[in-house]
Design a protein around this motif. Sequence first.
Motif, PDB file in Angstrom:
ATOM      1  N   TRP A  51      -9.560  -9.975   4.789  1.00  0.00           N
ATOM      2  CA  TRP A  51     -10.617 -10.940   5.041  1.00  0.00           C
ATOM      3  C   TRP A  51     -10.865 -11.797   3.802  1.00  0.00           C
ATOM      4  O   TRP A  51     -10.585 -11.389   2.666  1.00  0.00           O
ATOM      5  CB  TRP A  51     -11.923 -10.238   5.401  1.00  0.00           C
ATOM      6  N   ALA A  52     -11.455 -12.966   4.016  1.00  0.00           N
ATOM      7  CA  ALA A  52     -11.835 -13.837   2.908  1.00  0.00           C
ATOM      8  C   ALA A  52     -12.961 -13.195   2.098  1.00  0.00           C
ATOM      9  O   ALA A  52     -13.920 -12.649   2.653  1.00  0.00           O
ATOM     10  CB  ALA A  52     -12.291 -15.192   3.444  1.00  0.00           C
ATOM     11  N   VAL A  53     -12.830 -13.243   0.778  1.00  0.00           N
ATOM     12  CA  VAL A  53     -13.881 -12.788  -0.131  1.00  0.00           C
ATOM     13  C   VAL A  53     -14.727 -13.992  -0.508  1.00  0.00           C
ATOM     14  O   VAL A  53     -14.189 -15.058  -0.843  1.00  0.00           O
ATOM     15  CB  VAL A  53     -13.276 -12.137  -1.390  1.00  0.00           C
ATOM     16  N   ILE A  54     -16.043 -13.838  -0.446  1.00  0.00           N
ATOM     17  CA  ILE A  54     -16.926 -14.962  -0.758  1.00  0.00           C
ATOM     18  C   ILE A  54     -17.912 -14.568  -1.851  1.00  0.00           C
ATOM     19  O   ILE A  54     -18.309 -13.407  -1.956  1.00  0.00           O
ATOM     20  CB  ILE A  54     -17.694 -15.449   0.492  1.00  0.00           C
ATOM     21  N   PRO A  55     -18.325 -15.534  -2.691  1.00  0.00           N
ATOM     22  CA  PRO A  55     -19.378 -15.266  -3.667  1.00  0.00           C
ATOM     23  C   PRO A  55     -20.692 -14.967  -2.949  1.00  0.00           C
ATOM     24  O   PRO A  55     -20.916 -15.462  -1.837  1.00  0.00           O
ATOM     25  CB  PRO A  55     -19.472 -16.570  -4.468  1.00  0.00           C
ATOM     26  N   PRO A  56     -21.555 -14.184  -3.566  1.00  0.00           N
ATOM     27  CA  PRO A  56     -22.830 -13.860  -2.914  1.00  0.00           C
ATOM     28  C   PRO A  56     -23.623 -15.083  -2.469  1.00  0.00           C
ATOM     29  O   PRO A  56     -24.227 -15.086  -1.395  1.00  0.00           O
ATOM     30  CB  PRO A  56     -23.579 -13.057  -3.987  1.00  0.00           C
ATOM     31  N   ALA A  57     -23.616 -16.131  -3.279  1.00  0.00           N
ATOM     32  CA  ALA A  57     -24.385 -17.326  -2.911  1.00  0.00           C
ATOM     33  C   ALA A  57     -23.848 -17.988  -1.658  1.00  0.00           C
ATOM     34  O   ALA A  57     -24.586 -18.681  -0.946  1.00  0.00           O
ATOM     35  CB  ALA A  57     -24.382 -18.323  -4.068  1.00  0.00           C
TER      36      ALA A  57
END
Length: 216
Positions: free
Chosen positions: A92-98
């Motif tokens: 899956w794509a990893v995203i920054p918390p923001a």
Amino acid sequence: MPASKYVRPTVWVPPTVSAVLQPQPPLAPSIPPVHVVDLMTEAGSAAFGARWRVKEAKLVECPALTNSLPEFKTTYDIEPHAELLGFDDSDWAVIPPADLGVRRGGGLVSFIWFRTTLTIPANAAGFDTAGAKAVFRVNVDDYAEVWINGAMPRTPGRPSPGAIQGFNMPNRVVLVDGAVSPGDRFEIAVFAINGPISAAPGNFLFVREAKVEFFR
């Protein structure tokens, strides 16, 4: 024990235990928390070793349950079933918390999975966690279902914090019935739903807030 593999139901089976006899999931305290960590910041997620992953979920057509009325030949399920404990989300794509607040999906009737693992630190942004009660708080625009370690805290006919709470309402799910200890791990899966489904909105899915609340 939560399932580690999804098996699609093929027949309706009545519950083995009456709803009135099932235990109610623990409810979050109604008093203000003594400490809050914002998981939508780099520092907040880093405090729990949280790495957020995201993927769209799809409706898929499948055979109706075998004891459906004869006119119903097919029905629908979702894929993937990412609520499972130990689900492999490594691709899956990893995203920054923001970026939890980024608008996702195609609008109308759409669904998004958000997944992470929270590890309770000894000290969370200046707060000693040992002996505290911890609550995962998330508010999804528009609805959310929350799974903790492969289970959605819910009981028929009673307040159920893991199930949909209402239109743009926060889910407040107690991570464990009792106090947390440093090193405790909680696999979080949030199923985001664009709604109302019967009045499919021309907007998108996003997280308004994601926090860990601590209580003494």
